[in-house]
Write a protein that holds these residues in place. Sequence first.
Motif, short mmCIF file in Angstrom:
data_model
loop_
_atom_site.label_atom_id
_atom_site.label_comp_id
_atom_site.label_asym_id
_atom_site.label_seq_id
_atom_site.Cartn_x
_atom_site.Cartn_y
_atom_site.Cartn_z
N GLN A 120 -8.47 -0.51 -11.31
CA GLN A 120 -8.09 -0.74 -9.91
C GLN A 120 -8.01 0.59 -9.19
O GLN A 120 -7.53 1.58 -9.74
CB GLN A 120 -6.73 -1.46 -9.86
CG GLN A 120 -6.18 -1.70 -8.47
CD GLN A 120 -4.89 -2.49 -8.50
OE1 GLN A 120 -4.88 -3.68 -8.74
NE2 GLN A 120 -3.78 -1.81 -8.25
N LEU A 121 -8.48 0.60 -7.94
CA LEU A 121 -8.39 1.79 -7.10
C LEU A 121 -7.23 1.67 -6.13
O LEU A 121 -6.90 0.57 -5.67
CB LEU A 121 -9.69 1.99 -6.32
CG LEU A 121 -10.96 2.26 -7.12
CD1 LEU A 121 -12.14 2.46 -6.17
CD2 LEU A 121 -10.81 3.46 -8.01
N ALA A 122 -6.61 2.79 -5.83
CA ALA A 122 -5.53 2.79 -4.84
C ALA A 122 -6.07 2.46 -3.46
O ALA A 122 -7.20 2.82 -3.12
CB ALA A 122 -4.84 4.16 -4.82
N THR A 170 -1.91 5.72 0.57
CA THR A 170 -2.25 4.70 -0.41
C THR A 170 -1.12 4.60 -1.44
O THR A 170 -0.23 5.43 -1.49
CB THR A 170 -3.57 5.04 -1.13
OG1 THR A 170 -3.43 6.32 -1.78
CG2 THR A 170 -4.71 5.10 -0.15
N GLY A 171 -1.18 3.56 -2.26
CA GLY A 171 -0.17 3.38 -3.29
C GLY A 171 0.75 2.22 -3.01
O GLY A 171 1.03 1.90 -1.84
N ALA A 172 1.21 1.59 -4.09
CA ALA A 172 2.06 0.42 -3.95
C ALA A 172 3.38 0.74 -3.27
O ALA A 172 4.06 -0.16 -2.75
CB ALA A 172 2.32 -0.20 -5.32
N ASN A 173 3.80 2.01 -3.25
CA ASN A 173 5.06 2.38 -2.62
C ASN A 173 4.91 2.63 -1.13
O ASN A 173 5.86 3.06 -0.48
CB ASN A 173 5.63 3.63 -3.28
CG ASN A 173 4.79 4.86 -3.00
OD1 ASN A 173 3.56 4.77 -2.99
ND2 ASN A 173 5.41 6.00 -2.80
N ALA A 174 3.72 2.40 -0.58
CA ALA A 174 3.47 2.66 0.84
C ALA A 174 3.31 1.36 1.63
O ALA A 174 2.67 1.34 2.67
CB ALA A 174 2.23 3.54 1.00
N SER A 175 3.91 0.26 1.12
CA SER A 175 3.92 -0.98 1.90
C SER A 175 4.84 -0.82 3.10
O SER A 175 5.84 -0.10 3.05
CB SER A 175 4.41 -2.14 1.03
OG SER A 175 3.47 -2.48 0.05
N MET A 176 4.49 -1.49 4.17
CA MET A 176 5.25 -1.36 5.41
C MET A 176 6.27 -2.48 5.58
O MET A 176 6.04 -3.63 5.21
CB MET A 176 4.30 -1.39 6.61
CG MET A 176 3.42 -0.18 6.75
SD MET A 176 2.28 -0.30 8.17
CE MET A 176 0.92 -1.21 7.43
N LYS A 177 7.41 -2.10 6.14
CA LYS A 177 8.38 -3.05 6.65
C LYS A 177 8.57 -2.72 8.12
O LYS A 177 8.90 -1.58 8.46
CB LYS A 177 9.72 -2.93 5.91
CG LYS A 177 10.81 -3.85 6.49
CD LYS A 177 12.13 -3.65 5.76
CE LYS A 177 13.24 -4.48 6.38
NZ LYS A 177 14.54 -4.28 5.70
N ALA A 202 -1.10 -2.78 -0.21
CA ALA A 202 -0.89 -1.43 -0.75
C ALA A 202 -0.91 -1.53 -2.27
O ALA A 202 -0.18 -2.33 -2.85
CB ALA A 202 0.44 -0.88 -0.27
N GLN A 203 -1.75 -0.74 -2.91
CA GLN A 203 -1.82 -0.82 -4.36
C GLN A 203 -2.12 0.55 -4.97
O GLN A 203 -2.66 1.43 -4.31
CB GLN A 203 -2.87 -1.84 -4.81
CG GLN A 203 -4.30 -1.49 -4.48
CD GLN A 203 -5.28 -2.58 -4.91
OE1 GLN A 203 -4.94 -3.75 -4.94
NE2 GLN A 203 -6.48 -2.18 -5.26
N SER A 256 -2.47 7.53 -5.60
CA SER A 256 -3.72 7.82 -4.93
C SER A 256 -4.86 7.80 -5.94
O SER A 256 -4.64 7.65 -7.14
CB SER A 256 -3.67 9.19 -4.23
OG SER A 256 -3.77 10.23 -5.18
N ASN A 257 -6.07 7.97 -5.43
CA ASN A 257 -7.23 8.00 -6.31
C ASN A 257 -7.46 9.38 -6.91
O ASN A 257 -8.41 9.58 -7.65
CB ASN A 257 -8.48 7.52 -5.55
CG ASN A 257 -8.39 6.04 -5.22
OD1 ASN A 257 -7.92 5.25 -6.01
ND2 ASN A 257 -8.83 5.67 -4.02
N ASN A 258 -6.60 10.33 -6.53
CA ASN A 258 -6.56 11.63 -7.21
C ASN A 258 -5.41 11.57 -8.20
O ASN A 258 -4.24 11.62 -7.81
CB ASN A 258 -6.37 12.77 -6.21
CG ASN A 258 -7.56 12.94 -5.30
OD1 ASN A 258 -8.70 12.83 -5.73
ND2 ASN A 258 -7.31 13.19 -4.03
#
Length: 867
Positions: A80-82, A393-400, A435-436, A451-453
């Motif tokens: 899976q990619l970010a 990017t990243g699962a921790n960057a979901s918005m509220k 966000a993943q 991230s993808n890095n």
Amino acid sequence: MAVEQQPLTKYAQKTASYQASLSAYGSLSGAVGVFQASLGGLTKATDFNTLSATPSNADVLSASATSKAVAGNYKVNVSQLAQAQTLTTPGITSSKSAIGLGGKTTISFQFGSASGGFGLAGETLKGPIASTGLSNGSLTINGTAIATDSTTTSARALAEAINAKSTTTGVTASATPASSDAALFAGFGDVETGVDGTYALKVGGVQIGAQGAGVAAGDGITAASIDEALTSPSTVLTALADAGITFTGTAAGGDLQFTRTDGANLDIDEVVTGSAAGVTGGLGSSGGEVNAGSSKTALSGISLKSTDASPITIAGSNPAGAGLAAGTGGTYLGGTFTQDANIASGIVTIDATNNSLEGIRDAVNKAGLGVTATIVSDGSSNPYHLVFTSNATGANASMKIGLSGTDTDPPDSALADLLAYDPSGAQKMTQTSAAQDTRLTVNGIAVTSKSNNVGEAIQGVTLTVTQTGASTLAISKNTSQVKSNVESFVKAYNDLNGTLKKLTGYDAENKTAGALQGDATATSIQSQVRRMLTSNISGLSGAYSNLGQVGISFSKDGTLTLDSTKFQKAIDTNFGDIGALFGAVGNTSDNLVSFTSSTSATKPGTYELSITQMASQGALTSGDPVAPSTTIAADTTWAVTLNDTTPSNSKNTATVTLPAGTYTPAELAKVVQSSINGTSAFSSAGSSVTASIDTDGKLVVSSAKYGSLSNIALSSTSGTSTDSLFGGATAVAGMDVAGTLGGHPVIGSGQTLTGLAGTDVEGLKIDVTGGAVGSRGTVSFSQGYAYQLNNLATTMLGKTGQITSRTDGINKSIKDVEKQSAAFSDKLTGIEARYRKQYSALDVMLANMQTTSSYLTQQLSALAANS
């Protein structure tokens, strides 16, 4: 005048001689510059420890390695990619028209992790499905047809059919439990059987009770007898458990309800035999009505979950039969949101001046909240959608996304209905991209990255993944580059030596001397470089201390030679020690102390480190523990001063807005930290804070910076006051690290110590990131050949260096000769004028004498004639 001009030739000869020397120094300067350039890959010891990283499948990933990496082969599988989250509003008719009434509304953006399944909650399957099944073609999910037929009569069967296609749909299904009607046993009548009547009650095929013929009401099956059969221990309970059936309530209480947890249909049957009036009582027959038997089937529905949290598209000829509505959508089902305090939050204010899609878009983009807002038109009757995309990017960057009004006024309801988005609550916007994280395995070990890095999945290696798939990664010592750098160094020295030899030597064959023969500066440069190369390097603890040990030595003609065999052996046996032989190396005995840098003035050696004061951060701690629940009022703003200077600078103070809401202590710390860090005045200056709850339950806000310039102060502007949280606590300023290095004084700045000018440790810089005061071991420093030669070349070519000083002197001499030549030329002009004046006077005198001669001749001739 030709004789008078002869001294000009000597001036010209002097100028030519100086020009030749200047040209020679230009050649020497160029040679030194080329030699210095050859040292570029050798001056840092870490350059020798770099490794090459080569993937077998460059389409999947690329990589780079540092000296911390371990050589070997690694298997990498990227699943899976970010990606960043994208939210879309419902469509509206115009992007320019006002939305709502224009009341002041604050929109807050917080970032964190959303949990809970993202998908669709279906309704209960429709009645006919239980008997006829769901015909093929009735349901498609994300464009894939789900294979159903007459046997697809329950939610469990439908879920199994959907899961059989999950690889292509990206969707999994689970059946919800099937429960009987909660009022089914209300008014259960005592069963009476006639002479030819029988009665049996079955739930999911499990017989709860049975009654033979000729039993009077009250003597057989009653509500009480059903409850008794369901009382542990009993064979009925065991049979129900084996069938996956549970129950709540009691028959006597009229609220007995059975549930089948696996989602299969739950049949509740009254089996009656005998004549038409042979049985009375039972379900719904409290008045002794005749019971001819009954069969009731409880169905359930399904819940769909998207494996990548993307919207699910439902279609087909009869999706309603499956309890689903045609269309595209999805929400978090029973979701939660956990804020990440390390991602800055922010707010925008919407009022009558910008309450359109375009106004909101521009306000969000201008605020720099870590969100990009765009408007998309889909061409429908309500075409305009506002789209928010997280910049991270990243699962921790979901918005509220929360909305609040001013004081007691609520936010504009139209804006709230359009923009509110909370994974644990109202989700008015549609998530079109979740966000993943990047997900991969390295040698079978699962790794995630925001991230993808991907850094440190393999120590010392940074992976850049570009698509899913598998690849091996070969990490190997970059010995070829090191050898190439050393070969370039040897060649550059020989070129420099050849240039010096040509410029300072004598060509016996052509009987010509070099332009710098006997020149003290050129000779000094030659001897300095050679002396440096023939000296041992002090302060090294490795296997090598001179060039000869790695195969580099001088030949009889003064050139350097490289013994490739000996050098390769050194690479194979002590590769790590070669770097210290060429570059600058700093080592510390304390792992909380790190060598940062040095200068050419730093002297090699081992120095004892003593710390008298550890660096600290400026902080503000609440006077009392934080309450279990804290409410931040709407329109709460604080004036925050961070890392201020003396005298104070207004640029270090900014207004911070906190999102309204009710928070636990941990949530409050995250809100305070992310709100301050999200203020552009601080983020653009590189200033930030950390907020936490200490062991006493108090709120602590600290500057992320260390040292005497680390400080923080808060004051209220509107809404919830700072005093209500901090109780008038006094802020504490940070302190710089202090100590000595080898007994020499040092300058502390934050966590960094720098040696003072004029001492052996001048320019030596170290960071002390932890530990305690007192003796902290040693700091060792050595300068390898390339490092020393680079410093020497820099000095020679510098403004006050030997070459520059010498060329400046030659240029001055040339100018002096030019002035002397010009002055002499001016003098020649006067001499020529004098000669010309004398010539003119002599010419006049000669003419007069010739005239007198002619007159006398005439007179003498006349006298002769008269006589």
